[in-house]
Design a protein around this motif. Structure first.
Motif, PDB file in Angstrom:
ATOM      1  N   LEU A  61       0.830  -1.352   0.101  1.00 34.23           N
ATOM      2  CA  LEU A  61      -0.076   0.081   0.140  1.00 34.23           C
ATOM      3  C   LEU A  61       1.058   1.378  -0.086  1.00 34.23           C
ATOM      4  O   LEU A  61       0.459   2.056  -0.716  1.00 34.23           O
ATOM      5  CB  LEU A  61      -0.995   0.232   1.242  1.00 34.23           C
ATOM      6  CG  LEU A  61      -2.315  -0.880   1.186  1.00 34.23           C
ATOM      7  CD1 LEU A  61      -2.921  -0.820   2.320  1.00 34.23           C
ATOM      8  CD2 LEU A  61      -3.076  -0.776   0.038  1.00 34.23           C
ATOM      9  N   VAL A  62       1.916   1.394   0.824  1.00 33.39           N
ATOM     10  CA  VAL A  62       2.707   2.472   0.806  1.00 33.39           C
ATOM     11  C   VAL A  62       3.383   2.686  -0.354  1.00 33.39           C
ATOM     12  O   VAL A  62       3.498   3.794  -0.996  1.00 33.39           O
ATOM     13  CB  VAL A  62       3.859   2.087   1.894  1.00 33.39           C
ATOM     14  CG1 VAL A  62       4.992   3.383   1.725  1.00 33.39           C
ATOM     15  CG2 VAL A  62       2.965   2.390   3.279  1.00 33.39           C
ATOM     16  N   ALA A  63       3.825   1.528  -1.057  1.00 38.54           N
ATOM     17  CA  ALA A  63       4.452   1.514  -2.404  1.00 38.54           C
ATOM     18  C   ALA A  63       3.635   2.069  -3.561  1.00 38.54           C
ATOM     19  O   ALA A  63       3.950   2.851  -4.324  1.00 38.54           O
ATOM     20  CB  ALA A  63       5.046   0.341  -2.730  1.00 38.54           C
ATOM     21  N   LEU A  64       2.119   1.586  -3.459  1.00 43.01           N
ATOM     22  CA  LEU A  64       1.408   2.077  -4.448  1.00 43.01           C
ATOM     23  C   LEU A  64       1.035   3.577  -4.087  1.00 43.01           C
ATOM     24  O   LEU A  64       1.048   4.337  -5.154  1.00 43.01           O
ATOM     25  CB  LEU A  64      -0.134   1.388  -4.261  1.00 43.01           C
ATOM     26  CG  LEU A  64       0.057  -0.054  -4.875  1.00 43.01           C
ATOM     27  CD1 LEU A  64      -1.050  -0.786  -4.345  1.00 43.01           C
ATOM     28  CD2 LEU A  64       0.159  -0.222  -6.250  1.00 43.01           C
ATOM     29  N   VAL A  65       1.056   4.072  -2.839  1.00 47.56           N
ATOM     30  CA  VAL A  65       0.887   5.438  -2.695  1.00 47.56           C
ATOM     31  C   VAL A  65       1.723   6.195  -3.089  1.00 47.56           C
ATOM     32  O   VAL A  65       1.778   7.492  -3.589  1.00 47.56           O
ATOM     33  CB  VAL A  65       0.363   5.972  -1.294  1.00 47.56           C
ATOM     34  CG1 VAL A  65       0.590   7.122  -0.947  1.00 47.56           C
ATOM     35  CG2 VAL A  65      -1.022   5.101  -0.687  1.00 47.56           C
ATOM     36  N   VAL A  69       1.559   9.301  -6.097  1.00 44.49           N
ATOM     37  CA  VAL A  69       1.563  10.745  -5.557  1.00 44.49           C
ATOM     38  C   VAL A  69       2.907  11.253  -6.665  1.00 44.49           C
ATOM     39  O   VAL A  69       2.994  12.562  -6.745  1.00 44.49           O
ATOM     40  CB  VAL A  69       2.306  10.752  -4.141  1.00 44.49           C
ATOM     41  CG1 VAL A  69       2.627  12.015  -3.637  1.00 44.49           C
ATOM     42  CG2 VAL A  69       0.931  10.404  -3.333  1.00 44.49           C
ATOM     43  N   SER A  70       3.733  10.526  -6.698  1.00 46.00           N
ATOM     44  CA  SER A  70       5.015  10.841  -7.856  1.00 46.00           C
ATOM     45  C   SER A  70       4.710  11.221  -9.197  1.00 46.00           C
ATOM     46  O   SER A  70       3.702  10.859  -9.686  1.00 46.00           O
ATOM     47  CB  SER A  70       6.046   9.847  -7.540  1.00 46.00           C
ATOM     48  OG  SER A  70       5.914   8.474  -8.464  1.00 46.00           O
TER      49      SER A  70
END
Length: 70
Positions: A61-65, A69-70
């Motif tokens: 989830l953190v990687a997807l966010v 965002v980038s």
């Protein structure tokens, strides 16, 4: 306890536990598989596998966010 269950008590491998926890995370479990797993999985392995699964889920989830965002 029947003879067929005496040898299968809590002796599933950690890999089998990880597989059972993975399918449980997805919510795809047959009742017969659940009953078989509840008889053979080591509760400590289930807790460890669950914690590993949660960490992997949060990491994804953190990687997807970060990617979104980038």
């Amino acid at each position: 306890m029947s003879d067929e269950h005496k040898g299968a008590e809590r002796n599933a491998s950690f890999g089998a536990t990880m597989k059972a926890v993975f399918w449980s995370f997805l919510g795809i479990r047959k009742r017969s598989d659940y009953e078989k797993d509840s008889a053979s999985l080591n509760p400590v392995h289930v807790i460890i596998a669950g914690l590993i699964g949660v960490m992997l889920f949060i990491g994804v989830l953190v990687a997807l966010v970060k990617f979104a965002v980038s």
